[in-house]
Each structure stands twice: as C-alpha cells, then as structure tokens.
Write an enzyme that holds these catalytic residues in place. Structure first.
Site: not given
Ligand SMILES: *[C@@H]1O[C@H](CO)[C@@H](O)[C@H](O)[C@H]1NC(C)=O
Length: 397
Positions: A223, A246
């Site tokens: 993430d 991310h």
C-alpha cells in the site's frame, strides 16, 4: 613546570576514567530477565520487566535485545520515563507467533511505545528485525472470512524527541510503522518490506505530528509508502526509495468534517520504482475544514510509475456516501521542482481539484516525464498556478 604538566595530565586521565562511568547508560539485557533467544518461548513479560527498569532509571538506560529470535505478543512500552535518554537496542529479531494471527491482530498495535520523551530505538547490524509474519492474516482477509482488524508493527504514540534507526520491518499485518501525536522524531535507515500484493501494508503512517524526518530509508510494500494524515506539520522525507506500493500520499483527507490541516511538507531526493503512484494528494469529495499547504516536492525520480503526479479530490473508493459532493479540503502552495523519469501511463500529471475549492499556487518547474519514450501529458481540473522550465504538454496554466 614539569610537575604542573604531570598534574595536568593526571587530571585529564582521571577525567577520562570517571566521566564515562558517571554518564554511561545502564544496560538491561532482556535475556537476564528471562527472554529466550530461541524464537519459540514467549518473551513478552521479560521485555516488559527490562523496559520497566530502563524506563525507571534515573541515569540514561538501555534495554538490550541481543542476537537471536524472540517471540513477542502484543506489547506496550509505556512512559513517562525518569530520564530523557532511554534506548532500545535491538540486535536480534522480534517475531510474532507464526500461525495464530489473532494474537497480535486483535489489537491495533503489535509493538507500541506510548508517552515517552527522549527515546532511541536502534537496530544493530544484521538485527533490528521486526517480523509480524503477516501472510496468514492477509490470506484470511483475501478469503473474506472473519479476521481480526490487524496490527501495526511499530507504533509511536505521543513520543517526543526520538530516533528510530536501523530497523527492518518485514511482513506487517497492517502498517509497518505509525507515528501519531509525536513531535521532533527522526526515522533513519529503516527498511520496510512486504509483498506488492499484501493488502493495506502501508510503510509509515503519520498524523497529528510536528517535526518528523524520515531519511535514508527504503520502503517496498502493498500500500502507501508513506501516508501523511491530518495534523502533520513540518515533515521532511529525504533520501527515500519507494516501490512497489502506492507512493507517498498526503491523505486520504476529509474523512471527517473537522480535521486538522497538513502543512510544511518537504519530499526531496526520492525515487519511485514500479509504484502505482508517485506524489499523490487524495481527499474525499466531502465537506471538511481541512487543508493542505506549503508542500515542496524536489528532485524526484520516477521509474515506470502509473500516476507520477496526482491530486485526486474525488477519491471515493466504493462510491459510498460521497457521490455528487465536492471536497472541502483547500489545497494551496504545492511545488513540483525537478520531477523526471518515466510514466507507465500517458497522463503523468493529473491535477483533479475540488470544483468548489480550486487548488491554487501549484508550481510545475522542470517536470520532465516520458511515456513510451515520448513526453507524457497533463490533465487539470480546477487548478491554478504557474509553470517554468521544461514542463509536459497539456491543459495546465
Ligand atoms: C492517535 O492518538 C490518538 C490520541 O492518543 C488516538 O485517539 C488515536 O486513536 C490514535 N490514532 C492512531 C491511528 O493510532
């Protein structure tokens, strides 16, 4: 004269001998308090015993975790401590139970430091490893069964004047690290690793904190590399490698209508490799009194990043309760200076701001990104600012 010289050197020798003795940290070796470096025996209570002695010491004190693997369940190291120089020296590996992810996953934090002024957490060479063994927990989440909420591996809540150095965190259940309500903290030379497909394994989450620096570190997770939440002020991120993951995100913001702003963020000398995003600001399209201001992104290298530069003020995964609304978050003073490399999609700069609160003071200075060996392009909505030097073709300014 000779006598004086001899006396003087004697004094010096005495000083050298006595001074270190009186200031030397007292060391509490967790093995002396029952911890077993065999990776199987629960060492939680032994660490707590050693901590309480170190924390109650008037002199600077060290809790020492020597080489070896120590099984540790949910643990809270609570302050305040008597001295402002408490060190946790981790030369070994701290690991969570191998299979039963409920043991640490039932509370939000695995290893939590709370309410301490003057804390150093130091990983020794080849050690300093925190292994939450998150894979069974991710399997549970992927299978959609009933799972615990999941623990952050290393949390600093309400910690002031601290250093986290040389820590390696592997396979966290949830985030690797959280910095919350903490001021004047330096995180350096940390390595945070989880597979690209592991759900919600952020690298570092920061919120309600002032004066945090994250430097010379490497973060590859499933993430966000670093997520910057409400109430983050004076944050420096420098010399960090991100990817997979991310990217570095400010947000998501506007989760709630009353939210502290984000300001004074510097991201410098950072490389993104194969990540979904690079420099992202994301806010829900919901009412909020929050803001983002004075952000500088400088000397940023993108290697095949899907969204190198993105402001997304219509962030609404699941589109629950936020359709047909505008974001109340005001974004101003965001500078992108020397951002170069490759984009994995045609639009490398995507500034989608709030229709009712346009972004202003956006500066694009020397933004040179290519897609398939040609200049990538730009998309803008409700964004105002200036550009200078080499900047991508597109609809901005
Ligand atoms: C941050 O700290 C506050 C105050 O102690 C607490 O209420 C909140 O749950 C914490 N948040 C996180 C994400 O740790």
């Amino acid at each position: 004269m000779a006598k004086r010289v001899i006396l003087f050197s004697l004094n010096l020798i005495l000083l050298v001998i006595i001074f270190p003795l009186s200031t030397n940290a007292v060391t509490y070796n967790v093995v002396r308090y029952g911890a077993k470096p065999n990776g199987r025996t629960d060492s939680t209570k032994s660490l707590l015993r050693a901590w309480s002695l170190a924390c109650n010491s008037k002199k600077p004190a060290t809790m020492w975790i020597p080489r070896g693997a120590y099984l540790v369940k949910t643990i809270v190291f609570i302050g305040p401590c008597r001295s402002t120089r408490v060190t946790v020296q981790i030369d070994g590996t701290i690991q969570a139970p191998p299979r039963n992810y409920w043991v640490i996953g039932n509370s939000r934090n695995w290893i939590l430091f709370h309410g301490i002024n003057g804390l150093t957490i130091n990983g020794g060479k080849g050690g300093g490893i925190l292994n939450a063994r998150g894979s069974h927990f991710w399997d549970c989440r992927r299978s959609g069964g009933s799972c615990p909420e999941g623990a952050t591996s290393l949390s600093l809540d309400n910690v002031k004047n601290g250093i986290v150095s040389g820590i390696v965190s592997v396979d966290s259940q949830w985030s690797h690290m959280s910095v919350n309500g903490s001021n004047n903290m330096r995180v350096r030379r940390v390595v945070l690793i989880a597979p690209a497909q592991s759900p919600n394994t952020d690298g570092i989450d920061i919120q309600s904190s002032t004066g945090v620096a994250i430097v010379d570190s490497s973060i590859g997770t499933g993430d966000d590399c670093i997520a910057i939440g409400p109430g983050t002020k004076k944050l420096l991120i420098q010399g960090v490698k991100c990817g997979p993951g991310h990217g570095i995100s400010i947000g998501s913001l506007a989760r709630s209508p009353n939210e502290a702003g984000v300001e004074g963020i510097t991201v410098k000398d950072v490389t993104f490799t194969g990540s979904d995003n690079g420099l992202r600001i994301k806010t829900w399209p919901k009412p909020s009194n929050g803001f983002v201001k004075n952000v500088l992104y400088q000397n940023i290298h993108m290697n095949y990043v899907r969204n190198p530069i993105i402001i997304d003020q219509i962030y609404c995964p699941g589109t629950k309760g936020c359709s047909n609304q505008n974001s109340g978050i005001k974004i101003s003073g965001v500078t992108y200076l020397n951002v170069y490399g490759t984009s994995a999609t045609p639009i490398a700069v995507n500034l989608h701001c709030s229709a009712t609160n346009p972004c202003n003071g956006i500066k694009l200075y020397n933004v040179d990104l290519t897609y398939s060996k040609k200049p990538a392009s730009t998309f803008c909505f409700s964004a105002a600012g200036t550009s200078k030097g080499q900047v991508l073709p597109g609809s901005c300014f």
